[in-house]
Design a protein around this motif. Structure first.
Motif, PDB file in Angstrom:
ATOM      1  N   LYS A   1     -30.126 -53.578 -23.401  1.00  0.00           N
ATOM      2  CA  LYS A   1     -30.637 -53.534 -24.772  1.00  0.00           C
ATOM      3  C   LYS A   1     -29.667 -54.246 -25.711  1.00  0.00           C
ATOM      4  O   LYS A   1     -28.459 -54.304 -25.436  1.00  0.00           O
ATOM      5  CB  LYS A   1     -30.798 -52.083 -25.211  1.00  0.00           C
ATOM      6  CG  LYS A   1     -31.768 -51.278 -24.351  1.00  0.00           C
ATOM      7  CD  LYS A   1     -33.107 -51.206 -25.010  1.00  0.00           C
ATOM      8  CE  LYS A   1     -34.027 -50.237 -24.326  1.00  0.00           C
ATOM      9  NZ  LYS A   1     -34.613 -49.286 -25.266  1.00  0.00           N
TER      10      LYS A   1
ATOM     11  N   PRO B   1     -29.326 -40.580 -24.617  1.00  0.00           N
ATOM     12  CA  PRO B   1     -28.302 -40.638 -25.664  1.00  0.00           C
ATOM     13  C   PRO B   1     -28.890 -40.019 -26.931  1.00  0.00           C
ATOM     14  O   PRO B   1     -29.806 -40.590 -27.527  1.00  0.00           O
ATOM     15  CB  PRO B   1     -28.100 -42.153 -25.846  1.00  0.00           C
ATOM     16  CG  PRO B   1     -29.418 -42.767 -25.465  1.00  0.00           C
ATOM     17  CD  PRO B   1     -30.122 -41.815 -24.543  1.00  0.00           C
TER      18      PRO B   1
ATOM     19  N   ASP C   1     -38.473 -54.393 -26.545  1.00  0.00           N
ATOM     20  CA  ASP C   1     -38.848 -52.985 -26.684  1.00  0.00           C
ATOM     21  C   ASP C   1     -39.434 -52.771 -28.086  1.00  0.00           C
ATOM     22  O   ASP C   1     -38.696 -52.630 -29.057  1.00  0.00           O
ATOM     23  CB  ASP C   1     -37.588 -52.114 -26.488  1.00  0.00           C
ATOM     24  CG  ASP C   1     -37.834 -50.639 -26.764  1.00  0.00           C
ATOM     25  OD1 ASP C   1     -38.900 -50.281 -27.304  1.00  0.00           O
ATOM     26  OD2 ASP C   1     -36.942 -49.832 -26.448  1.00  0.00           O
TER      27      ASP C   1
HETATM   28  C1  PEP Z   1     -34.809 -45.400 -24.868  1.00  0.00           C
HETATM   29  O1  PEP Z   1     -35.194 -46.407 -24.257  1.00  0.00           O
HETATM   30  O2  PEP Z   1     -35.400 -44.300 -24.826  1.00  0.00           O
HETATM   31  C2  PEP Z   1     -33.621 -45.525 -25.750  1.00  0.00           C
HETATM   32  C3  PEP Z   1     -32.879 -44.482 -26.080  1.00  0.00           C
HETATM   33  O3  PEP Z   1     -33.416 -46.781 -26.137  1.00  0.00           O
HETATM   34  P1  PEP Z   1     -32.284 -47.453 -27.073  1.00  0.00           P
HETATM   35  O4  PEP Z   1     -31.029 -47.484 -26.275  1.00  0.00           O
HETATM   36  O5  PEP Z   1     -32.829 -48.817 -27.359  1.00  0.00           O
HETATM   37  O6  PEP Z   1     -32.180 -46.595 -28.323  1.00  0.00           O
END
Ligand code: PEP
Ligand code: MN
Length: 352
Positions: free
Chosen positions: A213, A134, A276
């Motif tokens: 997430k 994304p 994370d």
């Molecule tokens: C990722 O894990 O690389 C990432 C884009 O995470 P998030 O959705 O937390 O931004």
């Protein structure tokens, strides 16, 4: 529990409340106090339409639900003793560390394979690698279907489970078909309920776990757990919750570090919490502290961006991936924190 605006409902008001509640198979029990009467709802008071209809009556002040809205993910639900096993690890019984590139470079498959071996050597339990990404700008590299082959090759060579993010149904079916073990739902899709439902349905009974997430918009704890409920209600209770920093940012960090919500999550849900730290602080040099903080707060593990040669990486890797040497030290220290946590068994709702 229904609380009227006036100290007591009139006879007509009481009859109206009873007739609504009975439509949903519930009963009303008045509880008379000295100054006011409140009205307990007996039965399943989670019926949202019933609650909305009661709240729509102009003589009602509040409807306080005693029952949890999370039928599956609640710490008191039937699934409270559900255990998630990924690879060789039962979550909650040992630290679960996912590590690897932010983004797989389809032009340089060997780099990812080299990192995958280094992650394993450092002690990681699973490998991450973004096949599709994304990106804030539509002109930035969006990922490539071809990277799925590289991810699966890393699984075959190391024997470790692999994690990648899916953003739509097409990617979901490719990932399920290819044999991805952990599907990541990113912060931007954390509240995409149609996708969450679909992910739950498509991964049901397939030994695929979902890493959800937290949305970056400071999603309240209940909103975060409710999103995971969509996946479980779709058919897959193997859901891990992943705080990853929220916005607005803390000056100097990529996001506002939110590992501190771990104990709050653990009080409400049985779901494992995998923090994370990489997207939270957004700089390789801050990642070890953030990861250790997450473990101190009672997390079941962390997902860390790590790369054998960060400057050759794409996506977030040049700025926020730690090297395998740092990862190895960090994993050793995480095991120590895991042991230290046992001193606080009563205070920290952890399963060790
Ligand atoms: C990722 O894990 O690389 C990432 C884009 O995470 P998030 O959705 O937390 O931004
Ligand atoms: Mn990333």
């Amino acid at each position: 529990m229904i609380i009227p605006k006036e100290p007591k409902l009139t006879k007509e008001q009481f009859e109206e409340v009873v007739s609504i509640v009975e439509e949903y198979g519930c009963r009303v029990q008045p509880i008379e106090g000295h100054h006011r009467t409140i009205y307990a709802v007996l039965g399943d008071e989670r019926e949202t339409i019933m609650v909305t209809r009661i709240l729509g009556l102009d003589y009602i002040d509040r409807f306080d639900a005693v029952d949890t809205p999370f039928k599956l993910m609640d710490i008191k639900s039937e699934l409270a003793h559900h255990k998630i096993k990924i690879g060789n690890i039962i979550l909650g019984e040992a630290p679960f560390i996912i590590a690897g590139h932010c983004t797989i470079d389809p032009k340089n498959p060997n780099l990812f394979i080299e990192s995958a071996h280094a992650m394993k050597e450092a002690g990681a339990a699973a490998i991450r690698g973004g096949v599709w990404k994304p990106r804030t700008m539509p002109y930035a590299f969006q990922g490539d279907d071809a990277s799925m082959k590289i991810l699966i090759e890393s699984k075959e060579q190391t024997g470790l489970p692999v994690d990648t993010e899916v953003m739509d149904e097409h990617q979901l079916s490719i990932a399920v078909e290819a044999g991805v073990d952990i599907l990541q739902i990113g912060a931007r899709n954390a509240l995409n309920y149609s996708l969450l439902k679909k992910v739950g349905q498509e991964t049901a009974d397939k030994q695929i776990a979902v890493l959800l997430k937290r949305s970056m918009g400071m999603g309240p704890v209940n909103e975060f757990i409710a999103a995971s409920e969509y996946i479980a209600a779709g058919g897959n209770p193997d859901v891990m919750l992943c705080p990853r920093g929220t916005s607005p940012t803390m000056d100097g960090y990529r996001n506002y570090p939110d590992e501190c919500i771990t104990p709050l999550l653990k009080e409400k849900t049985w779901a494992p919490v995998i923090v994370d730290p990489s997207h939270s602080v957004g700089r390789a040099k801050y990642v070890p502290s953030a990861a250790m903080a997450a473990m101190a707060y009672g997390a079941d593990g962390v997902i860390v961006e790590s790369h054998c040669d960060p400057k050759k990486g794409i996506g977030d890797d040049p700025k926020q991936a730690i090297t395998p040497d740092v990862l190895k030290k960090l994993i050793q220290d995480i095991h120590q924190i895991w042991e230290i946590r046992k001193h606080y068994k009563k205070e920290l709702p952890v399963t060790v």
